[in-house]
Design an enzyme around this catalytic site. Sequence first.
Site, PDB file in Angstrom:
ATOM      1  N   SER A  43      -8.706   7.648  -5.128  1.00 16.84           N
ATOM      2  CA  SER A  43     -10.000   8.085  -5.661  1.00 16.84           C
ATOM      3  C   SER A  43     -10.053   9.585  -5.924  1.00 16.84           C
ATOM      4  CB  SER A  43     -11.129   7.678  -4.705  1.00 16.84           C
ATOM      5  OG  SER A  43     -10.983   8.334  -3.460  1.00 16.84           O
ATOM      6  N   ASN A  83      -5.389   2.568  -3.625  1.00 20.34           N
ATOM      7  CA  ASN A  83      -6.659   3.217  -3.958  1.00 20.34           C
ATOM      8  C   ASN A  83      -6.399   4.715  -4.035  1.00 20.34           C
ATOM      9  OD1 ASN A  83      -8.131   0.864  -3.899  1.00 20.34           O
ATOM     10  ND2 ASN A  83      -9.174   1.303  -1.966  1.00 20.34           N
ATOM     11  N   ASP A 120       0.861  -1.168   0.000  1.00 19.18           N
ATOM     12  CA  ASP A 120       0.000   0.000   0.000  1.00 19.18           C
ATOM     13  C   ASP A 120       0.915   1.240   0.000  1.00 19.18           C
ATOM     14  OD1 ASP A 120      -2.310   1.657   0.460  1.00 19.18           O
ATOM     15  OD2 ASP A 120      -1.715   1.725   2.570  1.00 19.18           O
ATOM     16  N   ARG A 121       0.355   2.382  -0.379  1.00 25.01           N
ATOM     17  CA  ARG A 121       1.198   3.597  -0.471  1.00 25.01           C
ATOM     18  C   ARG A 121       1.125   4.462   0.798  1.00 25.01           C
ATOM     19  NH1 ARG A 121      -0.286   8.430  -4.553  1.00 25.01           N
ATOM     20  NH2 ARG A 121      -1.084   9.290  -2.606  1.00 25.01           N
ATOM     21  N   ASP A 122      -0.013   5.151   0.941  1.00 24.19           N
ATOM     22  CA  ASP A 122      -0.139   6.124   2.037  1.00 24.19           C
ATOM     23  C   ASP A 122      -0.154   5.420   3.384  1.00 24.19           C
ATOM     24  OD1 ASP A 122      -0.390   8.114   0.055  1.00 24.19           O
ATOM     25  OD2 ASP A 122      -2.559   7.828  -0.034  1.00 24.19           O
TER      26      ASP A 122
HETATM   27 MG   LIG Z   1      -2.763   3.319   3.435  1.00 17.75          MG
END
Ligand SMILES: [Mg+2]
Length: 202
Positions: A64, A62, A19-21
């Site tokens: 968005s 994700n 995942d990124r953030d």
């Molecule tokens: Mg995250």
Amino acid sequence: MSAVESQGSNGLQPAVFLDRDGVLNQERGYLHTLEDLELISGAAEAVRRLNERGLFTVLVSNQSGPARGYYPLEHVEALHRRLAMLLKTEADAWLDRVLFAPTLGPDEGGTQAGYSYWSAWRKPNTGMLVAAAWRFDIDLRQSFMVGDKATDVDLARNAGCRGILVETGFGTQVRTGQYQYRVEPDYLASDLSKAVDWILGH
Ligand SMILES: [Mg+2]
């Protein structure tokens, strides 16, 4: 060891999905400016250890913002160029692929034409992992998903990977039940570096 040498007897390779953030970079909500993207201490070094081991490393995120009309798709791509630059500069690390889901159903807040629809790519749906597995000969059962949200752990479950919850980003709040909902990851790690320690032990 190269990626080829790390392939299993079925000819498929393991992968690490990140995942990124809140895992690679600081969780700051929607990143409206490029400078909002700053690495978490030790994250670049952790990615480099995956690179050195020859583990195929894929960002699955994700995003968005385009569907919500916060910023164009090109801004997300610019953020990912900055992410790649920071990983390279700080630790000579890289992501083998970057996948993200810019869509959101209208019932969830999607407003922008072209991006406002339900997509199997949006986590915790498995689209990004399945697409990567098909394209890059990945064995999902031998792979890992590292995230800071309950939905990242659910994604791991849904795709048949091992799921690791990190306590950076929203992770601590997920663990205590204050954000989203409680989940039981295969491993709870204080940060990405500790998650990579566990992955490399397998
Ligand atoms: Mg995250």
